[in-house]
Motif scaffolding. Sequence first.
Motif, short mmCIF file in Angstrom:
data_model
loop_
_atom_site.label_atom_id
_atom_site.label_comp_id
_atom_site.label_asym_id
_atom_site.label_seq_id
_atom_site.Cartn_x
_atom_site.Cartn_y
_atom_site.Cartn_z
N ILE A 176 0.81 -1.30 0.13
CA ILE A 176 -0.19 0.04 0.01
C ILE A 176 0.91 1.28 0.04
O ILE A 176 1.81 1.32 0.81
CB ILE A 176 -0.97 -0.04 1.33
CG1 ILE A 176 -1.69 -1.24 1.31
CG2 ILE A 176 -1.85 1.26 1.12
CD1 ILE A 176 -2.54 -1.42 2.54
N ALA A 177 0.56 2.23 -0.93
CA ALA A 177 1.33 3.54 -0.69
C ALA A 177 0.13 4.69 -0.63
O ALA A 177 -0.77 4.76 -1.16
CB ALA A 177 1.96 3.93 -2.12
N ILE A 178 0.63 5.45 0.35
CA ILE A 178 -0.22 6.69 0.58
C ILE A 178 0.36 7.95 0.51
O ILE A 178 1.49 7.97 0.85
CB ILE A 178 -0.80 6.49 2.16
CG1 ILE A 178 -1.54 5.49 2.37
CG2 ILE A 178 -1.51 7.84 2.40
CD1 ILE A 178 -1.65 5.21 3.91
N GLU A 187 -2.80 9.47 9.86
CA GLU A 187 -3.59 8.74 10.49
C GLU A 187 -4.17 7.38 9.72
O GLU A 187 -4.41 6.38 10.33
CB GLU A 187 -4.77 9.55 11.04
CG GLU A 187 -4.72 10.55 12.00
CD GLU A 187 -5.79 11.40 12.61
OE1 GLU A 187 -5.41 12.24 13.68
OE2 GLU A 187 -6.76 11.69 11.70
N LEU A 188 -4.27 7.46 8.38
CA LEU A 188 -4.73 6.15 7.76
C LEU A 188 -3.65 5.22 7.81
O LEU A 188 -4.11 3.86 7.95
CB LEU A 188 -5.17 6.82 6.35
CG LEU A 188 -5.55 5.44 5.28
CD1 LEU A 188 -6.60 4.89 5.94
CD2 LEU A 188 -5.62 6.12 3.85
N SER A 189 -2.48 5.71 7.77
CA SER A 189 -1.21 4.58 7.70
C SER A 189 -1.29 3.74 9.10
O SER A 189 -1.30 2.38 9.02
CB SER A 189 -0.05 5.53 7.79
OG SER A 189 0.02 6.02 6.58
N ALA A 190 -1.76 4.58 10.11
CA ALA A 190 -1.60 3.85 11.62
C ALA A 190 -3.10 3.06 11.56
O ALA A 190 -3.00 2.13 12.34
CB ALA A 190 -1.46 5.01 12.58
N GLU A 191 -4.25 3.59 11.21
CA GLU A 191 -5.37 2.88 11.04
C GLU A 191 -5.46 1.60 10.46
O GLU A 191 -5.94 0.57 11.02
CB GLU A 191 -6.46 3.95 10.90
CG GLU A 191 -7.85 3.53 11.49
CD GLU A 191 -7.86 3.67 12.97
OE1 GLU A 191 -8.47 2.99 13.54
OE2 GLU A 191 -7.07 4.57 13.38
N THR A 214 3.94 2.28 2.48
CA THR A 214 4.84 3.51 2.28
C THR A 214 4.01 4.79 2.39
O THR A 214 2.94 5.02 1.61
CB THR A 214 5.51 3.34 0.92
OG1 THR A 214 6.06 2.00 0.90
CG2 THR A 214 6.52 4.30 0.73
N LEU A 215 4.48 5.75 3.15
CA LEU A 215 3.82 7.29 3.21
C LEU A 215 4.84 7.88 2.59
O LEU A 215 6.06 8.13 3.16
CB LEU A 215 3.56 7.58 4.89
CG LEU A 215 3.08 8.72 4.96
CD1 LEU A 215 1.54 8.74 4.33
CD2 LEU A 215 3.11 9.09 6.60
N LYS A 272 -3.20 2.38 -3.89
CA LYS A 272 -2.78 3.54 -3.54
C LYS A 272 -3.85 4.68 -3.22
O LYS A 272 -5.00 4.46 -3.74
CB LYS A 272 -2.45 3.96 -4.87
CG LYS A 272 -1.07 3.00 -5.41
CD LYS A 272 -0.55 3.45 -6.95
CE LYS A 272 -1.74 2.84 -8.06
NZ LYS A 272 -1.54 1.37 -7.84
N VAL A 273 -3.39 5.20 -2.24
CA VAL A 273 -4.37 6.33 -1.76
C VAL A 273 -3.57 7.76 -2.08
O VAL A 273 -2.51 8.07 -1.59
CB VAL A 273 -4.56 6.16 -0.28
CG1 VAL A 273 -5.48 7.26 0.20
CG2 VAL A 273 -5.15 4.86 0.07
#
Length: 438
Positions: A176-178, A187-191, A214-215, A272-273
Amino acid sequence: MAATPHRIVIVGGGAGGVHLATRLGRRLGRPRGGQAKAEILLVDRDASHIWKPRLHEVAAGTLDSGQEQVSFVVQASRHHFRYWPGEMTGLDRARKVIRLAALADRNGVEVLPARELSYDTLIIAVGSRANDFGIPGVREHCSFIDSRDQAEEFNAVLRNQVLRCLAGPDEATLDIAIVGAGATGVELSAEINTALDFAAGYGVGDLRRRLRLTLIETAPRILGALPERVADAAQRELRRQGVTVLTGAQVVAVDAEAMHLKDGRRIPAPLKVWAAGIQAPAFLDRLDGLETVRSRQLVIRPTLQTSRDDDVFALGDCAFLLPEGETHPMPATAQVAQQQAEQLARGLEARLAGKPLPEFRYKHGGALVALGHYNAFGSLGRLGLLGDGTFIQGRFAQWTYVSLYRRHQLGLYGFWRSLMFWLADLLRKAHAPRVKVD
């Protein structure tokens, strides 16, 4: 013959819009002596409201949006305003009407034709969305979580990816990549990590071991709007969770399989987000001569009136207000929107009584970021009991973060109904799954 009540039309049922409609309904919409002081209409294309700072929980599957939504019809009936379904597309300031698009159902069948709605006072509170900056492939290959529908759609895609990962070989990974390390991206990464932890507790496999998240942030550090100490603590916690944080990294193209960075790196990620930047809805750029800035936000004065029309107001993320002596405009946060709604409710009541509008004065209540069930960090503002700028973390920061949502509910429902909601939340958490698994 009684005079027609002054019609106040509020477009947008986000944090600012629904608060304003509720407060104005209580102040001006309640019939007294057979007639109300004003007719309050709330226009939104959705039938319900959910607090935008919680959309990352909906996206990760740790929040049931059906339980948390506010029905506009029910809220309107209890607080003396009317809900009007529709999406604003245009404005005729000379005739004082807004244009609404045709309303269709999920199958594309037209329910209501394109319409016009008259107003005496218009408040635009249509929020904002992520900004793709025209980067090739973003719209085609990235998910967005600017609305409940988008958050729920992402959650469905996430669960499908989880199933594919579990059905694959042991070495299969969940990539997943944000893009965008503001509050939403962080917050989405941690959630997502939290959701996978909860899922493992229900026997859905050791997904955290397979997660490759990956952020990506263009700026030199994450959480640019928050104090550096808060950002540093949040970044350490994300890395402890296994998130790869890339700062100073610019995405130049996106395809179905990966993010492509300016320095030549390729970040593989089928999921991806895009959570970078903000811009107001496109229709504001062509709104009958009202002044906008590059982000499409409407330029407003300290009274919250638009710069070119005294009868058209704007608040929240879609409004651009540069306070006197400041170099940065008001931030696009729910905190700002709610304070503007509170002031405008008082101001419009005064205006109808022939009194001048007060100027908006923002009271900084602090900045907080919650990293799932692991930790939270923040800095108290002038409203904090411990003093302006005090760094907080851990349980106290998590409690403070939750209290922001509780205050949002308090403004909508009042004390006793809010108390019932809080008790219902506790009962629901005692027996309901902590993550969406079906």
